[in-house]
Design a protein around this motif. Structure first.
Motif, PDB file in Angstrom:
ATOM      1  N   PHE A 198       0.828  -1.204   0.000  1.00 30.84           N
ATOM      2  CA  PHE A 198       0.000   0.000   0.000  1.00 30.84           C
ATOM      3  C   PHE A 198       0.866   1.259   0.000  1.00 30.84           C
ATOM      4  CE2 PHE A 198      -2.142   3.365   2.414  1.00 30.84           C
ATOM      5  CZ  PHE A 198      -3.257   3.562   1.626  1.00 30.84           C
ATOM      6  N   ALA A 199       1.852   1.310   0.900  1.00 30.21           N
ATOM      7  CA  ALA A 199       2.702   2.502   1.020  1.00 30.21           C
ATOM      8  C   ALA A 199       3.496   2.763  -0.259  1.00 30.21           C
ATOM      9  CB  ALA A 199       3.652   2.347   2.209  1.00 30.21           C
ATOM     10  N   SER A 200       4.021   1.710  -0.871  1.00 30.38           N
ATOM     11  CA  SER A 200       4.793   1.928  -2.095  1.00 30.38           C
ATOM     12  C   SER A 200       3.896   2.380  -3.243  1.00 30.38           C
ATOM     13  CB  SER A 200       5.570   0.666  -2.478  1.00 30.38           C
ATOM     14  OG  SER A 200       4.692  -0.381  -2.805  1.00 30.38           O
ATOM     15  N   ALA A 201       2.686   1.851  -3.332  1.00 30.84           N
ATOM     16  CA  ALA A 201       1.771   2.275  -4.388  1.00 30.84           C
ATOM     17  C   ALA A 201       1.346   3.731  -4.198  1.00 30.84           C
ATOM     18  CB  ALA A 201       0.555   1.360  -4.443  1.00 30.84           C
ATOM     19  N   VAL A 202       1.059   4.123  -2.960  1.00 27.07           N
ATOM     20  CA  VAL A 202       0.672   5.507  -2.676  1.00 27.07           C
ATOM     21  C   VAL A 202       1.841   6.455  -2.973  1.00 27.07           C
ATOM     22  CG1 VAL A 202       0.120   7.126  -0.806  1.00 27.07           C
ATOM     23  CG2 VAL A 202      -1.156   5.005  -1.036  1.00 27.07           C
ATOM     24  N   ALA A 203       3.039   6.076  -2.545  1.00 21.86           N
ATOM     25  CA  ALA A 203       4.207   6.941  -2.767  1.00 21.86           C
ATOM     26  C   ALA A 203       4.491   7.130  -4.260  1.00 21.86           C
ATOM     27  CB  ALA A 203       5.428   6.363  -2.068  1.00 21.86           C
ATOM     28  N   CYS A 204       4.446   6.038  -5.011  1.00 20.37           N
ATOM     29  CA  CYS A 204       4.675   6.153  -6.459  1.00 20.37           C
ATOM     30  C   CYS A 204       3.580   6.970  -7.129  1.00 20.37           C
ATOM     31  CB  CYS A 204       4.759   4.769  -7.095  1.00 20.37           C
ATOM     32  SG  CYS A 204       6.276   3.899  -6.727  1.00 20.37           S
ATOM     33  N   GLY A 205       2.340   6.693  -6.758  1.00 19.68           N
ATOM     34  CA  GLY A 205       1.221   7.431  -7.343  1.00 19.68           C
ATOM     35  C   GLY A 205       1.305   8.916  -7.042  1.00 19.68           C
ATOM     36  N   ALA A 206       1.589   9.246  -5.788  1.00 19.28           N
ATOM     37  CA  ALA A 206       1.705  10.652  -5.402  1.00 19.28           C
ATOM     38  C   ALA A 206       2.869  11.327  -6.127  1.00 19.28           C
ATOM     39  CB  ALA A 206       1.883  10.763  -3.893  1.00 19.28           C
ATOM     40  N   GLY A 207       3.977  10.626  -6.261  1.00 15.02           N
ATOM     41  CA  GLY A 207       5.123  11.188  -6.974  1.00 15.02           C
ATOM     42  C   GLY A 207       4.809  11.507  -8.421  1.00 15.02           C
ATOM     43  N   PHE A 208       4.118  10.604  -9.103  1.00 14.70           N
ATOM     44  CA  PHE A 208       3.745  10.856 -10.497  1.00 14.70           C
ATOM     45  C   PHE A 208       2.772  12.035 -10.607  1.00 14.70           C
ATOM     46  CE2 PHE A 208       5.000   6.359 -11.486  1.00 14.70           C
ATOM     47  CZ  PHE A 208       5.954   6.680 -12.441  1.00 14.70           C
ATOM     48  N   VAL A 209       1.794  12.104  -9.717  1.00  9.63           N
ATOM     49  CA  VAL A 209       0.821  13.204  -9.758  1.00  9.63           C
ATOM     50  C   VAL A 209       1.503  14.533  -9.444  1.00  9.63           C
ATOM     51  CG1 VAL A 209      -1.236  14.149  -8.621  1.00  9.63           C
ATOM     52  CG2 VAL A 209      -1.173  11.739  -9.277  1.00  9.63           C
ATOM     53  N   ASN A 211       1.729  17.769 -11.974  1.00  7.31           N
ATOM     54  CA  ASN A 211       1.257  19.083 -11.534  1.00  7.31           C
ATOM     55  C   ASN A 211       2.378  20.113 -11.581  1.00  7.31           C
ATOM     56  OD1 ASN A 211      -0.478  21.038 -10.427  1.00  7.31           O
ATOM     57  ND2 ASN A 211       0.241  20.551  -8.361  1.00  7.31           N
ATOM     58  N   ALA A 212       3.563  19.734 -11.166  1.00  3.82           N
ATOM     59  CA  ALA A 212       4.688  20.673 -11.151  1.00  3.82           C
ATOM     60  C   ALA A 212       5.076  21.099 -12.561  1.00  3.82           C
ATOM     61  CB  ALA A 212       5.884  20.047 -10.445  1.00  3.82           C
ATOM     62  N   VAL A 213       5.051  20.194 -13.504  1.00  2.00           N
ATOM     63  CA  VAL A 213       5.390  20.557 -14.887  1.00  2.00           C
ATOM     64  C   VAL A 213       4.313  21.461 -15.477  1.00  2.00           C
ATOM     65  CG1 VAL A 213       5.729  19.659 -17.225  1.00  2.00           C
ATOM     66  CG2 VAL A 213       6.826  18.533 -15.290  1.00  2.00           C
ATOM     67  N   ARG A 252       6.383  24.978 -12.222  1.00  2.00           N
ATOM     68  CA  ARG A 252       7.225  24.983 -11.032  1.00  2.00           C
ATOM     69  C   ARG A 252       8.441  24.084 -11.222  1.00  2.00           C
ATOM     70  NH1 ARG A 252       2.494  24.006  -6.789  1.00  2.00           N
ATOM     71  NH2 ARG A 252       1.283  25.823  -7.338  1.00  2.00           N
ATOM     72  N   LEU A 253       8.392  23.301 -12.284  1.00  2.00           N
ATOM     73  CA  LEU A 253       9.470  22.370 -12.564  1.00  2.00           C
ATOM     74  C   LEU A 253       9.823  22.488 -14.038  1.00  2.00           C
ATOM     75  CD1 LEU A 253      11.184  19.948 -11.506  1.00  2.00           C
ATOM     76  CD2 LEU A 253       9.358  18.477 -12.311  1.00  2.00           C
ATOM     77  N   ASP A 254      11.077  22.742 -14.280  1.00  2.00           N
ATOM     78  CA  ASP A 254      11.540  22.842 -15.660  1.00  2.00           C
ATOM     79  C   ASP A 254      12.722  21.893 -15.813  1.00  2.00           C
ATOM     80  OD1 ASP A 254      11.762  23.672 -18.279  1.00  2.00           O
ATOM     81  OD2 ASP A 254      13.108  25.325 -17.773  1.00  2.00           O
ATOM     82  N   ILE A 255      12.508  20.834 -16.558  1.00  2.00           N
ATOM     83  CA  ILE A 255      13.552  19.842 -16.753  1.00  2.00           C
ATOM     84  C   ILE A 255      14.035  19.941 -18.190  1.00  2.00           C
ATOM     85  CG2 ILE A 255      14.114  17.392 -16.724  1.00  2.00           C
ATOM     86  CD1 ILE A 255      11.839  16.996 -14.764  1.00  2.00           C
ATOM     87  N   PRO A 307       1.011  14.145 -18.966  1.00  2.00           N
ATOM     88  CA  PRO A 307      -0.176  13.279 -19.038  1.00  2.00           C
ATOM     89  C   PRO A 307       0.149  11.812 -18.738  1.00  2.00           C
ATOM     90  CG  PRO A 307       0.016  14.591 -21.038  1.00  2.00           C
ATOM     91  CD  PRO A 307       1.220  14.850 -20.218  1.00  2.00           C
ATOM     92  N   ILE A 308       1.297  11.351 -19.189  1.00  2.00           N
ATOM     93  CA  ILE A 308       1.694   9.970 -18.904  1.00  2.00           C
ATOM     94  C   ILE A 308       1.900   9.796 -17.402  1.00  2.00           C
ATOM     95  CG2 ILE A 308       3.541   8.274 -19.198  1.00  2.00           C
ATOM     96  CD1 ILE A 308       3.818   9.323 -22.093  1.00  2.00           C
TER      97      ILE A 308
END
Length: 176
Positions: free
Chosen positions: A15-26, A30-32, A36-39, A51-52
């Motif tokens: 559960f924790a790994s799925a939430v962490a990965c999901g939150a990181g992708f979202v 949002n940052a791009v 707020r994020l320029d890579i 979108p991916i």
């Protein structure tokens, strides 16, 4: 039917790994989108990544919800056979060729697997995520496979008593 529950620590980690990965992708998406994020990437298709990432984030969060809602390992034992929660349905005891640990050498899958029909990867069950543990699950399946006359116990507490008392282990050197 005796339903084998999933180990609580495995569920929490999953559960924790799925939430962490999901939150990181979202958060990345949002940052791009909010600049707020320029890579600096060599690809001119930077507009594809957010979108991916959002789709992957939603998929991982969906997985976290599924993990939180289910606590079974995907199979249970009944007098008529081994019931699977997947597409496979029921594996009748008569069609089980043998109950033995599957060799993991060269296998990319993680965990401990139990082979119901040696050499056939489709007839394997992952047993290390059960609350009983891989060894006890192996002994339990092996015992009731070899003793068809006692399979009616799987619908009552007699199977749990037998397991607690260590009566499913008849030959200590079997599968060691």
């Amino acid at each position: 039917m005796l339903i084998l529950r999933r180990d609580s620590r495995t569920r929490v980690y999953d559960f924790a790994s799925a939430v962490a990965c999901g939150a990181g992708f979202v958060i990345f998406a949002n940052a791009v989108w909010s600049d707020r994020l320029d890579i600096p990437l060599p690809s001119a298709r930077m507009d594809l990544y957010p979108p991916i990432a959002l789709v992957l984030g939603v998929a991982f969060i969906g997985r976290a919800v599924r993990v939180a809602r289910t606590d079974d390992c995907g199979f249970g034992l009944a007098a008529e056979g081994i019931r699977f929660s997947s597409r496979r349905g029921v594996e009748f005891w008569e069609s089980v060729g043998e109950v033995e640990p599957s060799p993991a050498k060269g296998d990319r899958r993680l965990g401990a697997w139990l082979s119901l029909a040696p050499g056939d990867r489709q007839h394997q069950i992952r047993v290390d995520q059960t609350a009983l543990g891989a060894s006890a699950t192996l002994w339990l399946l092996d015992f009731y496979w070899r003793h068809p006359e006692l399979r009616t116990e799987l619908g009552s507490t007699a199977a749990i008593r037998r397991l607690r008392d260590g009566l499913v282990v008849e030959d200590r050197s079997r599968h060691v």
